[in-house]
Design a protein around this motif. Structure first.
Motif, mmCIF file in Angstrom:
data_model
loop_
_atom_site.group_PDB
_atom_site.id
_atom_site.type_symbol
_atom_site.label_atom_id
_atom_site.label_comp_id
_atom_site.label_asym_id
_atom_site.label_seq_id
_atom_site.Cartn_x
_atom_site.Cartn_y
_atom_site.Cartn_z
ATOM 1 N N LYS A 52 0.800 -1.227 0.000
ATOM 2 C CA LYS A 52 0.000 0.000 0.000
ATOM 3 C C LYS A 52 0.834 1.279 0.000
ATOM 4 N N PRO A 53 1.886 1.409 0.840
ATOM 5 C CA PRO A 53 2.670 2.662 0.820
ATOM 6 C C PRO A 53 3.345 2.904 -0.529
ATOM 7 N N ILE A 54 3.901 1.847 -1.129
ATOM 8 C CA ILE A 54 4.541 1.986 -2.440
ATOM 9 C C ILE A 54 3.514 2.408 -3.481
ATOM 10 N N LEU A 55 2.339 1.811 -3.420
ATOM 11 C CA LEU A 55 1.283 2.102 -4.381
ATOM 12 C C LEU A 55 0.835 3.558 -4.270
ATOM 13 N N GLU A 56 0.700 4.050 -3.062
ATOM 14 C CA GLU A 56 0.248 5.436 -2.861
ATOM 15 C C GLU A 56 1.292 6.422 -3.364
ATOM 16 N N TRP A 57 2.573 6.156 -3.113
ATOM 17 C CA TRP A 57 3.630 7.050 -3.584
ATOM 18 C C TRP A 57 3.657 7.099 -5.116
ATOM 19 N N MET A 58 3.508 5.943 -5.734
ATOM 20 C CA MET A 58 3.590 5.905 -7.190
ATOM 21 C C MET A 58 2.355 6.540 -7.826
ATOM 22 N N LYS A 59 1.191 6.355 -7.232
ATOM 23 C CA LYS A 59 -0.005 6.990 -7.773
ATOM 24 C C LYS A 59 0.069 8.509 -7.672
ATOM 25 N N ALA A 60 0.770 9.001 -6.664
ATOM 26 C CA ALA A 60 0.942 10.446 -6.492
ATOM 27 C C ALA A 60 2.071 10.999 -7.350
ATOM 28 N N SER A 61 2.720 10.115 -8.146
ATOM 29 C CA SER A 61 3.851 10.513 -9.006
ATOM 30 C C SER A 61 4.959 11.164 -8.199
ATOM 31 N N ALA A 62 5.133 10.696 -6.995
ATOM 32 C CA ALA A 62 6.174 11.247 -6.126
ATOM 33 C C ALA A 62 7.528 10.665 -6.501
ATOM 34 N N PRO A 63 8.622 11.416 -6.247
ATOM 35 C CA PRO A 63 9.956 10.844 -6.465
ATOM 36 C C PRO A 63 10.232 9.737 -5.452
ATOM 37 N N LYS A 64 11.307 9.029 -5.671
ATOM 38 C CA LYS A 64 11.646 7.933 -4.760
ATOM 39 C C LYS A 64 11.794 8.457 -3.340
#
Length: 315
Positions: A52-64
């Motif tokens: 879930k945390p990885i998915l939320e970061w990627m959906k927000a187009s956030a940097p690593k």
């Protein structure tokens, strides 16, 4: 490619049960996933505490994220974080890009949450499309479409605990006596033949299967037959093997009466094929086909239905 998959789907619709077939149809193609499977996988990923945390970061187009952001999270989340550059979202599903060692092939693997791991293992090992293969082959098939952390460990544990595999595999005994090698120079120069059975009579009336193997390529041909009479064996051999691969120089078999009967011997004489046989009480000289029979019988024992009336369809 699609023609081959359509053929697989048609066979699956005949041989597999409705429930297993539907699973197979849902996840056979990663590029044409059904809405049901997409929704199920998306929901499972969103509910998975590690993904879930990885998915939320990627959906927000956030940097690593920085290490400080993931240092307190689970080891699985950290593993996905370390592979950040290989992750992407396709059709709402978190996937991982995989490249081979040479870097000339690349495909996407769907990231499987913990809740879906047993379903994938059930299909690719215990299902009819898996055939209860070993750890290496099961792992190769799974990695073509799926990925999760500790995938190898889960596959090894699943195969080790598989009750069907444990029930069929018995103790392995070593052959007693050294055997001499027989040199073969070309495909279908020398073949081995054997008949196994009787098995429960199938709906098609078959009670035996006949195995023909090439000593050079180890290529097997298997035919379900209704009886093991010499005329039946000779007819199947001529019309299904000789007509397709040519007449071999030599045929090797055990001392079964069907192979020693006059009609079979006459068929070999007319075809110009030399007939050899095993020595008494030493089936090791026909070890190649005997070993294949064991493998095929174990596979059939794992996939046939409870009535055992469809074993010839699985050959």
């Amino acid at each position: 490619m699609h023609c081959q998959e359509d053929r697989v789907l048609k066979i699956a619709s005949i041989l597999l049960g409705k429930r297993v077939r539907n699973w197979y149809l849902r996840i056979l193609r990663t590029d044409q996933l059904s809405n049901e499977w997409k929704d199920s996988l998306q929901h499972a990923q969103q509910e998975d505490s590690d993904i879930k945390p990885i998915l939320e970061w990627m959906k927000a187009s956030a940097p690593k994220p920085m290490w400080s952001d993931v240092s307190a999270m689970s080891s699985t989340t950290k593993s996905y974080w370390a592979q950040w550059d290989s992750l992407l979202i396709q059709d709402g599903v978190l996937c991982r890009k995989w490249e081979n060692g040479r870097g000339d092939k690349c495909h996407l693997q769907m990231v499987v949450p913990k809740a879906k791991v047993p379903d994938v293992l059930q299909l690719y090992h215990s299902g009819c499309s898996g055939g209860h293969l070993g750890v290496k082959q099961t792992l190769l098939k799974i990695r073509e479409r799926f990925y999760w952390v500790h995938c190898r460990d889960d596959v090894e544990d699943w195969c080790r605990k598989c009750t069907s595999c444990a029930a069929i595999k018995g103790p392995q005994t070593r052959s007693r006596g050294a055997l001499k090698l027989y040199n073969v120079g070309a495909p279908w120069e020398r073949i081995a033949i054997d008949v196994a059975g009787p098995f429960p009579e199938s709906e098609s009336g078959n009670k035996y299967f006949m195995v023909v193997m090439d000593y050079f390529t180890k290529w097997p041909e298997v035919f379900a037959i209704q009886n093991q009479e010499a005329s039946t064996v000779a007819d199947k051999l001529v019309h299904e093997v000789f007509c397709r691969f040519g007449v071999p120089l030599e045929i090797h078999s055990d001392q079964g009466r069907n192979f020693e009967f006059q009609i079979f011997q006459e068929t070999c004489r007319v075809m110009g094929t030399h007939k050899t046989r095993t020595t008494s009480y030493h089936p090791q000289s026909d070890e190649m086909v005997e070993r294949f029979n064991q493998t095929l019988e174990r596979y059939l024992a794992k996939v046939v239905e409870k009535r055992q009336r469809d074993w010839d369809m699985h050959i």
